[in-house]
Write an enzyme that holds these catalytic residues in place. Structure first.
Site, mmCIF file in Angstrom:
data_model
loop_
_atom_site.group_PDB
_atom_site.id
_atom_site.type_symbol
_atom_site.label_atom_id
_atom_site.label_comp_id
_atom_site.label_asym_id
_atom_site.label_seq_id
_atom_site.Cartn_x
_atom_site.Cartn_y
_atom_site.Cartn_z
ATOM 1 N N HIS A 1 1.100 -0.920 -0.469
ATOM 2 C CA HIS A 1 0.041 -0.278 0.129
ATOM 3 C C HIS A 1 0.639 1.268 0.276
ATOM 4 O O HIS A 1 1.751 0.946 0.926
ATOM 5 C CB HIS A 1 -1.091 0.261 0.739
ATOM 6 N N ASP B 1 -7.392 -1.960 4.329
ATOM 7 C CA ASP B 1 -6.339 -1.713 4.504
ATOM 8 C C ASP B 1 -5.727 -1.472 6.232
ATOM 9 O O ASP B 1 -5.672 -0.583 6.341
ATOM 10 C CB ASP B 1 -5.799 -0.130 4.212
HETATM 11 C C1 GAR Z 1 1.136 0.296 -6.121
HETATM 12 O O1 GAR Z 1 1.605 1.850 -5.333
HETATM 13 C C2 GAR Z 1 0.292 -0.608 -5.027
HETATM 14 O O2 GAR Z 1 0.919 0.100 -3.451
HETATM 15 C C3 GAR Z 1 -1.415 0.491 -5.306
HETATM 16 O O3 GAR Z 1 -1.695 0.817 -6.700
HETATM 17 C C4 GAR Z 1 -0.493 0.564 -6.887
HETATM 18 C C5 GAR Z 1 0.304 -0.348 -8.127
HETATM 19 O O4 GAR Z 1 0.945 0.077 -8.803
HETATM 20 N N1 GAR Z 1 -2.135 -0.960 -4.239
HETATM 21 C C6 GAR Z 1 -2.890 0.659 -3.397
HETATM 22 O O5 GAR Z 1 -3.368 1.410 -3.118
HETATM 23 C C7 GAR Z 1 -3.532 -0.346 -3.090
HETATM 24 N N2 GAR Z 1 -4.289 -0.136 -2.328
HETATM 25 P P1 GAR Z 1 1.681 -0.928 -10.356
HETATM 26 O O6 GAR Z 1 0.337 -1.205 -10.691
HETATM 27 O O7 GAR Z 1 2.609 -0.400 -10.635
HETATM 28 O O8 GAR Z 1 2.411 -2.352 -9.426
#
Ligand code: GAR
Length: 195
Positions: A108, A144
């Site tokens: 997160h 979360d």
């Molecule tokens: C990451 O920062 C992850 O932590 C977040 O989405 C992004 C995915 O990036 N997740 C959340 O916010 C879940 N609540 P990516 O697709 O480039 O790996």
């Protein structure tokens, strides 16, 4: 070697980094399958590495628990030791979580419990904080709210856009995920029970 299934929703840049860490031996794990709730662009990282992918769409009007059960059946058929939510932007029903608990973790982009939810980076920017962070948690029935396995602060710099800040946070998320998976591979679910 931990068998992992990774679930994504978006571009999967953290998945790509995790696949690289598995491939070069930085992390003693293997990704046996990658799943998504739609045709996420990040599935390409798995396909190009020859890793099986699956998509279980949550369409409007679909029964959420039934969707969770179908998704859990596919994940379970891969016999994972650990399920990793890496940018998976759906809240999983408790029935899903309980089938894999406590070996289900989530990365997160905030220093939880600060800024939970789907817009953590935007919310931190809007709040005008000077530092935010990244966390890896155990997934529980909340959004979360699970036990924190690892987290680190990330500064918010003058002139940061949401994208620039998020990219800086993701670098830390990747390090934390690697640390947690190494720890889990070495010490098993005892790591999770301590938290
Ligand atoms: C990451 O920062 C992850 O932590 C977040 O989405 C992004 C995915 O990036 N997740 C959340 O916010 C879940 N609540 P990516 O697709 O480039 O790996």
């Amino acid at each position: 070697m931990l068998r992992t299934v990774v679930l994504i929703s978006g571009h999967g840049s953290n998945l790509r980094a995790f696949l690289g860490a598995c491939a070069d031996g930085t992390v003693p794990a293997t990704v046996v399958a990658v799943g998504a709730d739609s045709e996420a662009p990040g599935l390409e990282h798995a396909r190009s590495a020859g890793i099986p992918v699956f998509v279980e769409p949550l369409e409007r009007g679909v029964d959420r628990d039934a969707w969770g059960d179908r998704l859990a059946d596919v994940v379970e058929s891969c016999a994972p030791d650990l399920v990793i939510l890496s940018g998976f932007m759906r809240v999983l029903p408790p029935t899903f979580v309980h089938r894999f608990a406590p070996m289900i973790i989530n990365t997160h982009p905030s220093f939880l419990p600060e800024f939970p939810g789907a817009h953590a980076v935007r919310d931190a920017s809007a709040a005008g904080v000077t530092e935010t962070g990244a966390s890896v948690i155990v997934v529980d029935d909340g959004v979360d709210t699970g036990p924190i396995l690892a987290q680190r602060r990330v500064p918010v710099l003058d002139g940061d856009t949401e994208t620039v800040l998020h990219d800086r946070i993701k670098i830390v998320e990747r390090e934390l995920l690697a640390e947690v998976v190494r720890d889990l591979a070495a010490r098993g679910s005892a790591v999770l029970q301590e938290n």
